[in-house]
Design a protein around this motif. Sequence first.
Motif, PDB file in Angstrom:
ATOM      1  N   TYR A  41       0.802  -1.223   0.000  1.00  0.00           N
ATOM      2  CA  TYR A  41       0.000   0.000   0.000  1.00  0.00           C
ATOM      3  C   TYR A  41       0.837   1.276   0.000  1.00  0.00           C
ATOM      4  O   TYR A  41       0.283   2.371   0.053  1.00  0.00           O
ATOM      5  N   TYR A  50      -8.984   2.157   4.158  1.00  0.00           N
ATOM      6  CA  TYR A  50      -7.972   1.249   4.700  1.00  0.00           C
ATOM      7  C   TYR A  50      -8.446   0.791   6.078  1.00  0.00           C
ATOM      8  O   TYR A  50      -8.820   1.613   6.917  1.00  0.00           O
ATOM      9  N   SER A  62      -8.920   6.864   1.858  1.00  0.00           N
ATOM     10  CA  SER A  62      -7.953   7.144   0.789  1.00  0.00           C
ATOM     11  C   SER A  62      -7.823   8.648   0.550  1.00  0.00           C
ATOM     12  O   SER A  62      -6.800   9.107   0.044  1.00  0.00           O
ATOM     13  N   LYS A  65      -4.724   9.957   2.247  1.00  0.00           N
ATOM     14  CA  LYS A  65      -3.444   9.324   1.908  1.00  0.00           C
ATOM     15  C   LYS A  65      -2.626  10.235   1.009  1.00  0.00           C
ATOM     16  O   LYS A  65      -3.155  10.918   0.143  1.00  0.00           O
TER      17      LYS A  65
END
Length: 136
Positions: A41, A50, A62, A65
């Motif tokens: 990942y 996640y 996400s 991220k």
Amino acid sequence: MDNLPQYKINKSDDEWKSELSPEQYYVLREAGTERPFTGKYNMHFEKGVYTCGACNTELFSSDSKFDGHCGWPSFDNEIPGEKVIKKVDYSHGMERVEILCASCGGHLGHVFNDGPTETGLRYCVNSLSLNFKENK
């Protein structure tokens, strides 16, 4: 920060060992770490959520991220709802803030205050500590 709650999910070491790969067990239950730039990942940028690699509790979106250039998946925030516990970690001769899954106590990684986004945080998480649920 150091008052750890009773976890919602409590299993014996033998139960965790039967459910997790040896690598996942090392990271999630023994606070190990994977080698940088090796996790599935690290450079994964699909849309979704996640989750904890041990109990599937939703931890990071996400949308939070980013590429932290550190070799591990990086997030600038957790999903609201106290799903991540922060604990002072004095291992390896330094003071850091360890992050754990609030549901099962699984070791996720560490959080640092050097993030490049407006939160200023960088949750540095082991891929082995995560699963991913794609948005459909």
